[in-house]
Design a protein around this motif. Structure first.
Motif, PDB file in Angstrom:
ATOM      1  N   ASP A  85      55.425  15.956  40.787  1.00 47.56           N
ATOM      2  CA  ASP A  85      56.002  14.636  41.070  1.00 47.56           C
ATOM      3  C   ASP A  85      55.208  13.535  40.362  1.00 47.56           C
ATOM      4  O   ASP A  85      55.784  12.641  39.734  1.00 47.56           O
ATOM      5  N   SER A  86      53.890  13.605  40.485  1.00 51.92           N
ATOM      6  CA  SER A  86      53.033  12.575  39.903  1.00 51.92           C
ATOM      7  C   SER A  86      53.043  12.644  38.382  1.00 51.92           C
ATOM      8  O   SER A  86      52.983  11.616  37.702  1.00 51.92           O
ATOM      9  N   GLN A  89      56.141  10.988  37.235  1.00 49.99           N
ATOM     10  CA  GLN A  89      55.995   9.534  37.292  1.00 49.99           C
ATOM     11  C   GLN A  89      55.195   9.041  36.086  1.00 49.99           C
ATOM     12  O   GLN A  89      55.550   8.030  35.470  1.00 49.99           O
ATOM     13  N   TYR A 174      52.023  13.671  49.375  1.00 53.15           N
ATOM     14  CA  TYR A 174      53.299  13.131  48.895  1.00 53.15           C
ATOM     15  C   TYR A 174      54.364  14.225  48.896  1.00 53.15           C
ATOM     16  O   TYR A 174      55.526  13.976  49.237  1.00 53.15           O
ATOM     17  N   ALA A 178      57.871  13.858  50.826  1.00 50.58           N
ATOM     18  CA  ALA A 178      59.144  14.071  50.130  1.00 50.58           C
ATOM     19  C   ALA A 178      59.880  15.299  50.653  1.00 50.58           C
ATOM     20  O   ALA A 178      61.115  15.314  50.716  1.00 50.58           O
ATOM     21  N   TYR A 320      62.104  12.747  43.229  1.00 47.51           N
ATOM     22  CA  TYR A 320      60.969  12.298  44.027  1.00 47.51           C
ATOM     23  C   TYR A 320      59.702  12.072  43.198  1.00 47.51           C
ATOM     24  O   TYR A 320      58.710  11.564  43.708  1.00 47.51           O
ATOM     25  N   GLY A 321      59.783  12.407  41.914  1.00 49.07           N
ATOM     26  CA  GLY A 321      58.701  12.046  41.012  1.00 49.07           C
ATOM     27  C   GLY A 321      58.967  10.752  40.274  1.00 49.07           C
ATOM     28  O   GLY A 321      58.084  10.245  39.576  1.00 49.07           O
ATOM     29  N   GLU A 325      61.549   5.854  43.329  1.00 44.07           N
ATOM     30  CA  GLU A 325      61.606   6.563  44.615  1.00 44.07           C
ATOM     31  C   GLU A 325      60.222   6.746  45.213  1.00 44.07           C
ATOM     32  O   GLU A 325      60.011   6.557  46.421  1.00 44.07           O
ATOM     33  N   ARG A 326      59.284   7.093  44.381  1.00 42.32           N
ATOM     34  CA  ARG A 326      57.918   7.292  44.864  1.00 42.32           C
ATOM     35  C   ARG A 326      57.339   5.985  45.411  1.00 42.32           C
ATOM     36  O   ARG A 326      56.757   5.959  46.506  1.00 42.32           O
ATOM     37  N   THR A 327      57.507   4.911  44.673  1.00 39.42           N
ATOM     38  CA  THR A 327      56.995   3.611  45.102  1.00 39.42           C
ATOM     39  C   THR A 327      57.636   3.172  46.410  1.00 39.42           C
ATOM     40  O   THR A 327      56.963   2.680  47.329  1.00 39.42           O
ATOM     41  N   LEU A 330      56.343   5.428  49.412  1.00 44.53           N
ATOM     42  CA  LEU A 330      54.951   5.150  49.765  1.00 44.53           C
ATOM     43  C   LEU A 330      54.816   3.801  50.479  1.00 44.53           C
ATOM     44  O   LEU A 330      54.056   3.667  51.448  1.00 44.53           O
TER      45      LEU A 330
END
Length: 342
Positions: A85-86, A89, A174, A178, A320-321, A325-327, A330
């Motif tokens: 995911d990261s 991103q 994370y 997710a 979800y990466g 969406e991640r921001t 979180l």
């Protein structure tokens, strides 16, 4: 004539010297797997290739933040490890570059699909399922039942017994966040996490910290990747691990080449090495690491978690990466879960 030739040779040598020095400059690897894997892997790469490398070990979220902060003057050449995911991103933010390793055909289908989803700016090196781990002696001494499902962890009996990492700094956490959203739906997932919050004794910076804490008996229950908990079991810790009955998510551990790195050619060689069966065996089964290697020819320990026996969700790494969406998730987790009263 002899002096002219000598002068020419000296001039050629002096001109070539900066290029030789540049070729010998070490690559810098930001590493988000376990410390021992990082150290052993870097040493083996140096021995196999003759290249030099320096390594900095940080959690996934910390590494992403550092690469982002250094974007105008990158210090790293490689980001090795941590959930995909990261890495996706980072790719979306333009922090990494495309690289199609010649090792791609040797990888399992799931790793090849991930690389395609990431636009070949990241490639899967291992897969690990998320689960629950618990210290049998701690639970027995406190008269607590052994959990089997995510729902069990909401029992008030487990107050201050559950430890999980912070999704802002930990890729493990994370994936947990997710996974719950995909498994339960967003509203129910956040209701779950707000209730679980009352039983959490600490949100650690690193995803590996709860694993160590449960092995040492510092907490009764940990939420983490199952293969990390199997490592503790193999070392003799009184720990059991399981995939929750409702189903669970997983990580695709990844590797990426950092955009603007000073040693791109050597960085690509490191990717090729890290995707090889030999390297994955060395930093996997040889170190009693029980994740599933991405190279088809790398051995899988019989003690590794059995993916076929779990209810794995169809984890949407691409969604979800993504940065948006991640921001969003979180920010919502900070506002509604972490800051909630106990």
């Amino acid at each position: 004539m002899r002096l002219s030739l000598l002068g020419l040779a000296l001039t050629t040598t002096l001109c070539a010297a900066p290029y030789a020095a540049q070729a010998q400059a070490p690559i810098t690897i930001y590493c988000s797997i376990l410390e021992e894997q990082c150290r052993v892997g870097v040493a083996a790469f140096e021995k196999a290739t003759g290249a030099k490398a320096t390594m900095v070990r940080k959690s996934t979220g910390e590494t992403l933040a550092q690469i982002r902060a250094e974007a105008s003057n990158p210090r790293a050449d490689i980001w090795w490890g941590g959930p995909g995911d990261s890495h996706i991103q980072a790719a979306e933010e333009g922090l990494t570059v495309e690289y199609k390793s010649p090792k791609l055909p040797e990888l399992h289908d799931w790793a090849q699909r991930f690389a395609e989803q990431a636009g070949y700016r990241a490639t899967g090196t291992y897969l690990g399922a998320l689960g629950i781990g618990y210290n049998t002696k701690v639970l027995e001494s406190r008269g607590l039942p052994e959990p089997k499902c995510w729902a069990d962890l909401l029992d008030p009996k487990y107050r201050d017994e559950v430890q999980v990492s912070d999704p802002n700094s930990s890729g493990t956490a994370y994936v947990f966040l997710a996974s719950l959203v995909q498994l339960m739906g967003e509203d129910k997932a956040f209701d779950y996490m707000k209730t679980l919050h009352k039983n959490v004794n600490q949100y650690t910076k690193s995803g590996a910290a709860p694993v160590k804490a449960v092995a040492l008996g510092e907490t009764g229950i940990a939420i983490a990747f199952m293969h990390d908990m199997v490592t503790m079991i193999a070392e003799g810790a009184p720990v059991k691990t399981l995939a929750p009955c409702e189903g669970t998510g997983y990580e695709t551990g990844s590797i990426s080449v950092v955009k603007g790195g000073k040693n791109t050619e050597t960085a690509q060689k490191f990717v090729d090495w890290a995707l090889s069966a030999e390297a994955q065996k060395l930093v996997g089964s040889d170190l009693k690491i029980y994740s599933i290697a991405s190279n088809k020819n790398a051995p899988v320990s019989p003690d590794a978690p059995k993916l076929s026996e779990m209810k794995l969700i169809n984890y949407d790494t691409a969604k979800y990466g993504s940065v948006a969406e991640r921001t969003r998730l979180l920010k919502k987790w900070d506002a509604e879960v972490k800051s909630a009263p106990k």
